[in-house]
Scaffold this motif. Structure first.
Motif, PDB file in Angstrom:
ATOM      1  N   ARG A  11      -8.108   3.681  19.591  1.00 49.22           N
ATOM      2  CA  ARG A  11      -8.875   4.922  19.644  1.00 49.22           C
ATOM      3  C   ARG A  11      -8.172   6.030  18.860  1.00 49.22           C
ATOM      4  O   ARG A  11      -6.984   6.283  19.056  1.00 49.22           O
ATOM      5  N   VAL A  12      -8.907   6.675  17.970  1.00 49.21           N
ATOM      6  CA  VAL A  12      -8.395   7.792  17.183  1.00 49.21           C
ATOM      7  C   VAL A  12      -9.409   8.926  17.234  1.00 49.21           C
ATOM      8  O   VAL A  12     -10.577   8.722  17.552  1.00 49.21           O
ATOM      9  N   LYS A  13      -8.945  10.106  16.908  1.00 48.32           N
ATOM     10  CA  LYS A  13      -9.833  11.273  16.899  1.00 48.32           C
ATOM     11  C   LYS A  13     -10.700  11.252  15.654  1.00 48.32           C
ATOM     12  O   LYS A  13     -10.206  11.068  14.540  1.00 48.32           O
ATOM     13  N   VAL A  14     -11.990  11.437  15.833  1.00 46.73           N
ATOM     14  CA  VAL A  14     -12.947  11.455  14.724  1.00 46.73           C
ATOM     15  C   VAL A  14     -13.661  12.802  14.742  1.00 46.73           C
ATOM     16  O   VAL A  14     -14.245  13.193  15.750  1.00 46.73           O
ATOM     17  N   ILE A  15     -13.597  13.508  13.621  1.00 40.40           N
ATOM     18  CA  ILE A  15     -14.243  14.816  13.495  1.00 40.40           C
ATOM     19  C   ILE A  15     -15.406  14.681  12.520  1.00 40.40           C
ATOM     20  O   ILE A  15     -15.220  14.234  11.384  1.00 40.40           O
ATOM     21  N   HIS A  16     -16.594  15.063  12.952  1.00 46.13           N
ATOM     22  CA  HIS A  16     -17.768  15.042  12.082  1.00 46.13           C
ATOM     23  C   HIS A  16     -17.806  16.361  11.318  1.00 46.13           C
ATOM     24  O   HIS A  16     -17.919  17.436  11.903  1.00 46.13           O
ATOM     25  N   THR A  17     -17.734  16.261   9.998  1.00 47.33           N
ATOM     26  CA  THR A  17     -17.555  17.440   9.157  1.00 47.33           C
ATOM     27  C   THR A  17     -18.863  18.040   8.670  1.00 47.33           C
ATOM     28  O   THR A  17     -18.849  19.077   8.003  1.00 47.33           O
ATOM     29  N   SER A  18     -19.990  17.409   8.955  1.00 47.34           N
ATOM     30  CA  SER A  18     -21.272  17.937   8.496  1.00 47.34           C
ATOM     31  C   SER A  18     -22.300  17.820   9.600  1.00 47.34           C
ATOM     32  O   SER A  18     -22.415  16.778  10.253  1.00 47.34           O
ATOM     33  N   ASP A  19     -23.049  18.910   9.827  1.00 49.14           N
ATOM     34  CA  ASP A  19     -24.134  18.887  10.804  1.00 49.14           C
ATOM     35  C   ASP A  19     -25.427  18.352  10.188  1.00 49.14           C
ATOM     36  O   ASP A  19     -26.359  18.004  10.914  1.00 49.14           O
ATOM     37  N   LYS A  20     -25.496  18.298   8.851  1.00 48.61           N
ATOM     38  CA  LYS A  20     -26.714  17.895   8.171  1.00 48.61           C
ATOM     39  C   LYS A  20     -26.675  16.450   7.702  1.00 48.61           C
ATOM     40  O   LYS A  20     -27.683  15.765   7.714  1.00 48.61           O
ATOM     41  N   VAL A  21     -25.509  15.992   7.242  1.00 54.07           N
ATOM     42  CA  VAL A  21     -25.381  14.638   6.708  1.00 54.07           C
ATOM     43  C   VAL A  21     -24.681  13.769   7.735  1.00 54.07           C
ATOM     44  O   VAL A  21     -23.528  14.012   8.078  1.00 54.07           O
ATOM     45  N   ARG A  22     -25.370  12.772   8.231  1.00 54.58           N
ATOM     46  CA  ARG A  22     -24.787  11.886   9.237  1.00 54.58           C
ATOM     47  C   ARG A  22     -23.806  10.935   8.564  1.00 54.58           C
ATOM     48  O   ARG A  22     -24.041  10.435   7.476  1.00 54.58           O
ATOM     49  N   GLY A  23     -22.685  10.702   9.253  1.00 58.40           N
ATOM     50  CA  GLY A  23     -21.731   9.728   8.741  1.00 58.40           C
ATOM     51  C   GLY A  23     -20.553  10.326   8.005  1.00 58.40           C
ATOM     52  O   GLY A  23     -19.616   9.600   7.684  1.00 58.40           O
ATOM     53  N   GLN A  24     -20.556  11.641   7.712  1.00 61.97           N
ATOM     54  CA  GLN A  24     -19.419  12.258   7.055  1.00 61.97           C
ATOM     55  C   GLN A  24     -18.390  12.619   8.126  1.00 61.97           C
ATOM     56  O   GLN A  24     -18.617  13.506   8.942  1.00 61.97           O
TER      57      GLN A  24
END
Length: 761
Positions: A376-389
């Motif tokens: 388990r690692v920390k995952v930060i989603h960097t875009s609210d518009k593009v899924r998967g970034q």
């Protein structure tokens, strides 16, 4: 819509709008998808030692390999064949594995044990339709060894993508700084490219935390200018040396193979770099569309690369032996004043290409974590518009350290190119193997012969390049094998430990009858509030909770068994995310909630899950009465619910707030206010018993909530073999040092109860 428009004009308006969208996506894809492929001319010919070239004619033969490799692999294999195997618009190694898990039932992950039942469970218990199995599907499903082989292939492909994210930044930036050294040779004769490359590399990885969405704004224009620049000079060299066009004929390749020896065979390990980045065309499919990626490659990227390589080969063959740097792309820019512009462009293009591979590494780590294949690692989603970034901080610093180590340790373009070539071709070979299985299993026709033909044709070409890369094993390629073994060990050990923990939980689970029958004898009391029991199993009560009850005989008025299950699909729709059911009689007030998500979904930590689950259970209580016969006293029968419901009304400060419980649009900077619930206005349609149970749920929520988490440790049984001991020890080490389970991250310490247990396997 204007009624005056005819059907024909409407058709053309829709078609025009569709193509406008395609053009926009094509422009965006240049900076994300083709950043890596567009920078391959920097090191494909540049990693060749001119002393290994026997004559200018041999350069023509190598260009023939470049032309046909570009035509066969990225154009024919990826754009026209593999694109047909997308997983609901998603691509990449795990997309292919996901399709195999669903079509051939080859899943070995803990989530896959119940995934088939969960995926096939329809609304209100409607039976699902099973497709007729083909002979190939039955054959693969029958042998367990084939399941392990397919999983290992998927994990190997993932490891090679991560390795690519280590070697490509080092190779691209070192190539660009070498061009910078040649450009500044008169102004700064003591310029050393390696320290400068290290500094640029550190800056590149430090920028990753801002996300592709922010730092990628200028990517597409850079790639466009870069491709136009190198293709323009390629065309210039072709005009001055038009004989290179004859090398398009495949007869030049046959001449090369006819007089092959060990030295010339090694040259192919550099040529394979011309298709490095082709995997990104398929891996980034979910961010764009098939047509946009195809249009961009066919009409712009492919012609530009062919012109560039043809011009570079023409210049290389003409001036062979005049300089040690004649193979480098910068030398083919004959106008010295423009070489400075080329140097700056190559540096920016290298950053774009490196960024693409690093981002691909983050994506594959996120997918592996969703399917329980990495710690388990920390995952930060960097875009609210593009899924998967996504941005993975721990992986970012790991990649940076390893990339710097490769750069400093090898400090040589040829050695790093040898390693990169092996990683690239092995990744393509894995994709070919998985795709051949997809053709045999996914396509609803008897196409086993076509599957074999696909494997033999593309596999033989890639095997040819693979043999060439292995000839350079001691000259840098060994590092890919070493890194892949380390990464595979981490993935396999984590997968093994997760599987064993899950099997232990399944074997030692208890029923609700045990809990209710034991309660009077132990003097168990029900305390006000709601207890969330985090469980990896989807039936029964986990062993750690029975261990807790035995030692501390009390549990909450309302119990909710909460499970998070990753399914082999990219995204889970909002209206199918929750499965809610009841355990035992109504008076027990024990519910089960299964939160389902795909391998590309953003799973919230806890902030709004508690609110959303309470609301979903309220909706379940309201709808259960209408389907009582199908659901009562059957633990396996559950209702699929989404993120909306009217049984409970969420309020903040006395005002209704529907958006406060939308887990798809969370407030990321501050913790949200506690959402309270109230019952809707009295309606004659609502049964009084249902309203009473809803009120009890609301009252329990007002009394407070607590989370029960099992904190287990694996212990190897005496007499186990060395491999089992090593895997368990490795898993225990990673479990102690990795991130906590997502459900535990946002829970106040006062509401968290961890129950420790030792699992002997």
């Amino acid at each position: 819509m204007d009624p005056s428009l005819s059907p024909v004009s409407i058709h053309f308006a829709i078609k025009k709008e569709t193509w406008r969208r395609t053009i926009v996506l094509s422009f965006q894809s240049l900076g994300v998808v083709y950043g890596r492929l567009s920078t391959t001319p920097l090191y494909a010919f540049g990693s060749i030692d001119p002393s290994h070239i026997k004559s200018g004619q041999q350069i023509y033969e190598l260009f023939s390999f470049v032309f046909w490799t570009l035509t066969i692999i990225p154009l024919l294999k990826y754009a026209f064949i593999i694109f047909k195997a997308d997983d609901n618009g998603e691509g990449g190694t795990f997309a292919l594995y996901s399709l195999l898990c669903r079509r051939a039932d080859v899943g070995l992950l803990p989530s896959d044990v119940s995934a088939t039942d969960l995926m096939q469970q329809e609304e209100l218990g409607t039976p699902s339709k099973m497709k007729v199995e083909s002979r190939a599907r039955r054959a693969i499903g029958r042998y367990k060894s084939s399941h392990y082989l397919i999983l290992l292939l998927a994990l190997l492909g993932s490891c090679l993508i991560i390795c690519d994210g280590i070697f490509t930044p080092a190779l691209s930036i070192l190539s660009a700084t070498s061009d910078l050294r040649r450009s500044l040779s008169k102004l700064a004769p003591r310029f050393i490219p390696v320290p400068v490359a290290c500094a640029i590399l550190v800056c590149l990885f430090m920028l990753q935390r801002y996300g592709t969405n922010r730092i990628g704004v200028i990517f597409a224009p850079i790639v466009i200018i870069w491709l136009m620049f190198i293709s323009g000079f390629g065309l210039y060299n072709i005009i001055h040396h038009p004989q290179i066009l004859w090398a398009i004929s495949p007869t030049y390749m046959f001449r090369f193979i006819k007089k092959i020896d060990t030295t010339s065979w090694k040259l192919l390990s550099s040529i394979v770099l011309c298709v490095a980045g082709s995997e990104a065309m398929f891996a980034d499919l979910g961010h764009f569309s098939k047509r946009s990626i195809k249009v961009t490659f066919i009409f712009f990227v492919y012609p530009a690369l062919v012109l560039c390589y043809a011009g570079q080969a023409a210049f290389f063959s003409k001036y062979l032996g005049t300089s040690d740097d004649v193979a480098h792309l910068s030398e083919s820019v004959t106008h010295r004043h423009l070489q400075h512009i080329f140097t700056i462009l190559s540096l920016f293009a290298s950053l774009v290409g490196s960024q693409a591979t690093i981002t691909a590494g983050f994506s594959i780590i996120n997918q592996c974590q969703a399917l329980a294949c990495v710690p388990r690692v920390k995952v930060i989603h960097t875009s609210d518009k593009v899924r998967g970034q996504v941005y993975v901080p721990d992986a970012n610093w790991m990649l940076m350290v390893l990339s710097l180590s490769i750069l400093i340790g090898f400090h040589n373009i040829s050695a790093i190119a040898n390693a990169t070539g092996l990683a690239v071709i092995c990744g393509m070979l894995v994709t070919t193997c998985l795709m051949s299985l997809i053709i045999a299993l996914q396509w609803e026709k008897n196409v086993v012969a076509l599957s074999v033909l696909f494997l033999l044709f593309f596999g033989s070409i890639e095997a040819l390049y693979l043999s060439s890369c292995f000839l350079n094993f001691i000259k840098g390629a060994w590092s890919v094998v070493l890194l892949s073994l380390i990464l595979m060990t981490i993935m396999v050990s984590w997968h093994y430990g997760t599987i064993k923990k899950y099997e232990f939980d399944v074997e030692n689970r208890v029923t609700v009858d045990w809990l209710t029958d034991l309660s009077p004898g132990l003097g168990v009391s029900r305390v006000p509030g709601i207890g969330f029991i985090h469980s990896n199993i989807v039936t029964g009560i986990p062993a750690f909770f029975s261990h807790f009850i035995t030692n501390l005989p009390a549990f909450h008025q309302v119990l909710i068994l909460l499970s998070f299950k990753s399914l082999p699909v990219p995204y889970m729709p909002k209206n199918e995310r929750y499965l809610i059911g009841r355990i035992g009689h109504k008076e027990y007030k024990i519910y089960r909630c299964i939160v389902r998500y795909g391998y590309r979904d953003h799973v919230r930590d806890v902030n709004d899950f508690e609110d959303q689950i309470i609301r979903s259970i309220g909706e379940f209580i309201s709808r259960e009465e209408r389907h009582h016969e199908a659901l009562v006293l059957q633990e396996g029968r559950m209702i699929i619910l989404g993120t909306n419901g009217n049984a409970l009304v969420p309020v903040i400060g006395g005002e209704s707030c529907q958006q406060a419980t939308d887990i798809e649009n969370p407030t990321s900077t501050t913790r949200r206010k506690r959402v309270r619930f109230m019952l809707p206005a009295i309606s004659p349609k609502m049964n009084p018993s249902v309203r009473k149970e809803l009120q009890e749920l609301v009252d329990a929520r007002e009394s407070g909530t607590a989370y029960f988490l099992g904190h287990s440790q694996l212990k190897v049984r005496k007499g186990s073999n060395f491999v089992k001991q090593f895997l368990v020890m490795a898993y225990a080490f990673f479990d102690r040092n990795c991130r906590e389970v997502p459900i535990a991250l946002d829970i106040p310490h006062a509401a968290l109860l961890e129950v420790g247990m030792v699992y002997t396997i």
